[in-house]
Write an enzyme that holds these catalytic residues in place. Structure first.
Site, mmCIF file in Angstrom:
data_model
loop_
_atom_site.group_PDB
_atom_site.id
_atom_site.type_symbol
_atom_site.label_atom_id
_atom_site.label_comp_id
_atom_site.label_asym_id
_atom_site.label_seq_id
_atom_site.Cartn_x
_atom_site.Cartn_y
_atom_site.Cartn_z
ATOM 1 N N LYS A 104 0.078 4.192 -0.186
ATOM 2 C CA LYS A 104 -0.597 5.344 0.439
ATOM 3 C C LYS A 104 -0.417 6.572 -0.469
ATOM 4 O O LYS A 104 -0.388 6.423 -1.684
ATOM 5 C CB LYS A 104 -0.079 5.562 1.865
ATOM 6 C CG LYS A 104 -0.153 4.261 2.698
ATOM 7 C CD LYS A 104 0.015 4.477 4.164
ATOM 8 C CE LYS A 104 -0.104 3.134 4.887
ATOM 9 N NZ LYS A 104 -0.043 3.257 6.333
ATOM 10 N N GLY A 141 2.795 2.473 10.796
ATOM 11 C CA GLY A 141 3.731 3.582 10.588
ATOM 12 C C GLY A 141 4.437 4.033 11.853
ATOM 13 O O GLY A 141 5.072 5.084 11.886
ATOM 14 N N ASN A 165 0.871 -1.178 0.000
ATOM 15 C CA ASN A 165 0.000 0.000 0.000
ATOM 16 C C ASN A 165 0.908 1.227 0.000
ATOM 17 O O ASN A 165 1.508 1.561 1.016
ATOM 18 C CB ASN A 165 -0.890 -0.043 1.255
ATOM 19 C CG ASN A 165 -1.724 1.211 1.408
ATOM 20 O OD1 ASN A 165 -1.803 2.047 0.502
ATOM 21 N ND2 ASN A 165 -2.347 1.355 2.566
ATOM 22 N N SER A 198 3.804 -1.880 10.347
ATOM 23 C CA SER A 198 5.264 -1.935 10.496
ATOM 24 C C SER A 198 5.844 -3.304 10.105
ATOM 25 O O SER A 198 6.843 -3.743 10.681
ATOM 26 C CB SER A 198 5.696 -1.542 11.914
ATOM 27 O OG SER A 198 5.248 -0.226 12.211
ATOM 28 N N GLU A 239 -4.974 -4.829 10.643
ATOM 29 C CA GLU A 239 -3.953 -3.808 10.872
ATOM 30 C C GLU A 239 -4.257 -3.065 12.178
ATOM 31 O O GLU A 239 -5.063 -2.131 12.183
ATOM 32 C CB GLU A 239 -3.936 -2.800 9.719
ATOM 33 C CG GLU A 239 -3.650 -3.426 8.370
ATOM 34 C CD GLU A 239 -3.114 -2.397 7.374
ATOM 35 O OE1 GLU A 239 -2.075 -2.700 6.763
ATOM 36 O OE2 GLU A 239 -3.705 -1.315 7.234
ATOM 37 N N HIS A 299 -9.377 1.018 5.095
ATOM 38 C CA HIS A 299 -8.115 1.279 5.789
ATOM 39 C C HIS A 299 -8.376 2.215 6.972
ATOM 40 O O HIS A 299 -9.210 3.111 6.875
ATOM 41 C CB HIS A 299 -7.093 1.893 4.825
ATOM 42 C CG HIS A 299 -5.711 1.851 5.383
ATOM 43 N ND1 HIS A 299 -5.278 2.765 6.318
ATOM 44 C CD2 HIS A 299 -4.689 0.984 5.175
ATOM 45 C CE1 HIS A 299 -4.038 2.447 6.662
ATOM 46 N NE2 HIS A 299 -3.646 1.388 5.988
ATOM 47 N N GLU A 320 -6.830 4.651 7.983
ATOM 48 C CA GLU A 320 -6.648 6.072 7.630
ATOM 49 C C GLU A 320 -7.901 6.615 6.959
ATOM 50 O O GLU A 320 -8.276 7.767 7.149
ATOM 51 C CB GLU A 320 -5.400 6.227 6.748
ATOM 52 C CG GLU A 320 -4.126 6.004 7.564
ATOM 53 C CD GLU A 320 -2.957 5.414 6.800
ATOM 54 O OE1 GLU A 320 -2.964 5.434 5.556
ATOM 55 O OE2 GLU A 320 -2.021 4.911 7.458
#
Ligand code: 13P
Length: 254
Positions: A11, A176, A9, A216, A170, A98, A100
């Site tokens: 992003k 991250g 991904n 990560s 996730e 996701h 985010e």
């Protein structure tokens, strides 16, 4: 039974030009093939066409995925992308839900469910994300939180081919941050996800659905996750932005 999957991904990283260079680099790194591992690259929407062309020209052993979709077929939805547009450009996978998108753009489980249905109607494989925030994990409620997401995100879905629906676990606190879940943390939740999928769709279907870990994940730790019974691969953010590190993760999965 289930092919492993390594999905990248990107992003909101890489311009069109940079995306083409990264896809070319990856095609080179993976020129000898990926064995039984399904590899998916999910660039930003504006990069999709460039990466699709690299895949075609180089005969690259990876598939193209988008990072988001809208569920309507067409119309006055400024800024959105329809499933048919993704198919037309060569995308066969799409990330949905996701954290985010949920967190910054207010996407609900109901939205994610509609997106899954729209994608599947176009034969695009959803990579449907779930995962708990830190406070839920600290409260020890992570399993029930994720199980609830899975139930809502899959409501009314018909899965005839389990290889065409993918779940990515996730944990938000691991994305991250460099703070990885342990392989046992991942197995605990991925196992609960498969159990929930079995309750909804039957054991045989659940046994064919890939459940990925993300957060990560990198070349140094991916093998530990893959050893776990219910972890079938990884959804990779930062480490997918360099051809060599992403290819190393694919090779670790082979
Ligand atoms: P990182 O690998 O950068 O933690 O990102 C994980 C992720 O969100 C993939 O979708």
């Amino acid at each position: 039974m289930r092919n492993r999957m390594i999905a990248g991904n990107w992003k909101m990283n890489k311009t069109y030009t940079e995306g083409v260079v990264l896809a070319q680099g990856l095609a080179k790194e993976l020129a000898d093939g990926t064995g039984d591992v399904d590899v998916v690259v999910c660039p930003p929407t504006v990069d999709l066409k460039g990466v699709a062309e690299v895949i075609k020209q180089e005969g690259a052993p990876f598939s193209l995925g988008a990072q988001n979709v809208y569920w309507e077929e067409s119309g006055a939805f400024t800024g959105e992308t329809a499933p048919g547009m993704l198919t037309n450009i060569g995308a066969t996978y799409c990330i949905i839900g996701h954290s985010e998108r949920r967190g910054y753009f207010g996407e609900s489980d109901e939205d994610i469910n509609k997106k899954a249905k729209a994608l599947m109607a176009h034969d695009i494989v959803p990579i449907s994300c779930c995962g708990e925030p830190l406070e839920v994990r600290e409260d020890g409620k992570h399993v029930e939180f994720v199980v609830d997401q899975i139930k809502k995100d899959t409501e009314g879905l018909e899965i005839s081919d389990p290889s065409k629906y993918v779940v990515a676990y996730e944990p938000i606190w691991a994305i991250g941050t460099g703070k990885t879940a342990t392989a046992d943390d991942a197995q605990e939740v991925c196992g609960a996800i498969r159990k929930t999928l079995a309750e909804i769709f039957g054991q045989e279907t659940a046994d064919g659905i890939r459940v990925l870990y993300g957060g990560s994940a990198k070349p140094e730790n991916v093998a530990g996750f893959l050893e776990k019974e219910d972890v079938d691969g990884a959804l990779v953010g930062g480490a997918s932005l360099k051809a060599d590190s992403f290819a190393a993760m694919v090779k670790a999965a082979m």
